[in-house]
Design a protein around this motif. Sequence first.
Motif, mmCIF file in Angstrom:
data_model
loop_
_atom_site.group_PDB
_atom_site.id
_atom_site.type_symbol
_atom_site.label_atom_id
_atom_site.label_comp_id
_atom_site.label_asym_id
_atom_site.label_seq_id
_atom_site.Cartn_x
_atom_site.Cartn_y
_atom_site.Cartn_z
ATOM 1 N N ASP A 1 0.839 -1.208 0.000
ATOM 2 C CA ASP A 1 0.000 0.000 0.000
ATOM 3 C C ASP A 1 0.871 1.255 0.000
ATOM 4 O OD1 ASP A 1 -2.310 -1.525 0.047
ATOM 5 O OD2 ASP A 1 -2.689 -1.199 2.197
ATOM 6 N N PHE A 2 1.922 1.252 0.827
ATOM 7 C CA PHE A 2 2.830 2.398 0.847
ATOM 8 C C PHE A 2 3.485 2.576 -0.521
ATOM 9 C CE2 PHE A 2 7.026 4.187 0.977
ATOM 10 C CZ PHE A 2 6.774 5.422 1.562
ATOM 11 N N CYS A 3 3.943 1.478 -1.115
ATOM 12 C CA CYS A 3 4.624 1.547 -2.408
ATOM 13 C C CYS A 3 3.687 2.069 -3.502
ATOM 14 C CB CYS A 3 5.188 0.179 -2.785
ATOM 15 S SG CYS A 3 6.587 -0.329 -1.750
ATOM 16 N N ARG A 4 2.434 1.650 -3.484
ATOM 17 C CA ARG A 4 1.466 2.179 -4.457
ATOM 18 C C ARG A 4 1.265 3.680 -4.252
ATOM 19 N NH1 ARG A 4 -0.603 -3.048 -4.045
ATOM 20 N NH2 ARG A 4 -1.831 -2.590 -2.182
ATOM 21 N N GLY A 5 1.222 4.104 -2.997
ATOM 22 C CA GLY A 5 1.102 5.535 -2.700
ATOM 23 C C GLY A 5 2.306 6.314 -3.188
ATOM 24 N N TRP A 6 3.493 5.739 -3.037
ATOM 25 C CA TRP A 6 4.712 6.394 -3.528
ATOM 26 C C TRP A 6 4.682 6.476 -5.048
ATOM 27 C CZ3 TRP A 6 8.060 9.702 -2.005
ATOM 28 C CH2 TRP A 6 9.267 9.867 -2.674
ATOM 29 N N ASP A 7 4.244 5.394 -5.682
ATOM 30 C CA ASP A 7 4.115 5.413 -7.140
ATOM 31 C C ASP A 7 3.167 6.528 -7.583
ATOM 32 O OD1 ASP A 7 5.849 3.310 -7.591
ATOM 33 O OD2 ASP A 7 4.335 1.966 -8.428
ATOM 34 N N LYS A 8 2.052 6.634 -6.910
ATOM 35 C CA LYS A 8 1.068 7.667 -7.273
ATOM 36 C C LYS A 8 1.681 9.057 -7.097
ATOM 37 C CE LYS A 8 -3.619 9.228 -6.394
ATOM 38 N NZ LYS A 8 -4.838 9.034 -5.624
ATOM 39 N N PHE A 9 2.382 9.258 -5.996
ATOM 40 C CA PHE A 9 3.000 10.543 -5.706
ATOM 41 C C PHE A 9 4.043 10.898 -6.773
ATOM 42 C CE2 PHE A 9 6.524 12.892 -3.683
ATOM 43 C CZ PHE A 9 5.851 14.058 -3.338
ATOM 44 N N THR A 10 4.820 9.906 -7.217
ATOM 45 C CA THR A 10 5.893 10.160 -8.178
ATOM 46 C C THR A 10 5.462 10.036 -9.627
ATOM 47 O OG1 THR A 10 6.627 7.859 -8.079
ATOM 48 C CG2 THR A 10 7.697 9.428 -6.566
ATOM 49 N N GLY A 11 4.238 9.532 -9.842
ATOM 50 C CA GLY A 11 3.752 9.366 -11.210
ATOM 51 C C GLY A 11 4.332 8.155 -11.908
ATOM 52 N N VAL A 12 4.781 7.192 -11.134
ATOM 53 C CA VAL A 12 5.378 5.964 -11.669
ATOM 54 C C VAL A 12 4.427 4.826 -11.441
ATOM 55 C CG1 VAL A 12 7.300 4.346 -11.321
ATOM 56 C CG2 VAL A 12 7.716 6.810 -11.214
ATOM 57 N N LYS A 13 4.519 3.801 -12.259
ATOM 58 C CA LYS A 13 3.736 2.583 -12.048
ATOM 59 C C LYS A 13 4.705 1.408 -11.991
ATOM 60 C CE LYS A 13 0.360 -0.334 -11.813
ATOM 61 N NZ LYS A 13 0.572 -1.128 -10.638
ATOM 62 N N THR A 14 4.937 0.916 -10.783
ATOM 63 C CA THR A 14 5.822 -0.232 -10.594
ATOM 64 C C THR A 14 5.037 -1.489 -10.961
ATOM 65 O OG1 THR A 14 7.024 0.894 -8.838
ATOM 66 C CG2 THR A 14 7.218 -1.522 -8.935
ATOM 67 N N HIS A 15 5.563 -2.234 -11.899
ATOM 68 C CA HIS A 15 4.912 -3.465 -12.349
ATOM 69 C C HIS A 15 4.682 -4.405 -11.176
ATOM 70 C CE1 HIS A 15 3.811 -6.656 -15.067
ATOM 71 N NE2 HIS A 15 4.660 -7.453 -14.446
ATOM 72 N N GLY A 16 3.473 -4.897 -11.064
ATOM 73 C CA GLY A 16 3.144 -5.874 -10.035
ATOM 74 C C GLY A 16 2.503 -5.301 -8.790
ATOM 75 N N LEU A 17 2.540 -3.963 -8.652
ATOM 76 C CA LEU A 17 1.911 -3.362 -7.462
ATOM 77 C C LEU A 17 0.421 -3.118 -7.703
ATOM 78 C CD1 LEU A 17 4.496 -0.763 -6.140
ATOM 79 C CD2 LEU A 17 3.721 -2.823 -5.022
#
Length: 129
Positions: free
Chosen positions: A113-129
């Motif tokens: 959940d934290f990693c998805r939030g970080w992705d959203k904040f940075t505009g990145v989409k980490t595969h698998g999250l």
Amino acid sequence: MSEEVNRYVKELAEFLSEFPEYWVSEESAFNFGGDSSLHGVFSDFSTLVIDRLESGTLENPTKLFSYIELVVVRGGEPANAACTCFLENILNRVPDFIEPESFVPYLGKRSADFCRGWDKFTGVKTHGL
């Protein structure tokens, strides 16, 4: 150094036995003696984990990321340090240096959940999250 800092250095050594030696070495970027923080501990620990993830040599990622999840779930300063100075540091190396498949499957719910939030904040989409 605070008792809490020493405790986490010792606990993290369960996953990378060389971490305490690294922590007191010249290579450590965040060991400031008595002024060291949990954020510094998790940041320096991430350096070693990132090296293993990049080379594909991280042993027992299930156990390591289960521990990180436990720290995150407990909350407080240790959780903040684990999220902002460990998980973020790993995410910032994806996909150029670290394949998401090397760690994403091992993340616990709160860590993911934290990693998805970080992705959203940075505009990145980490595969698998």
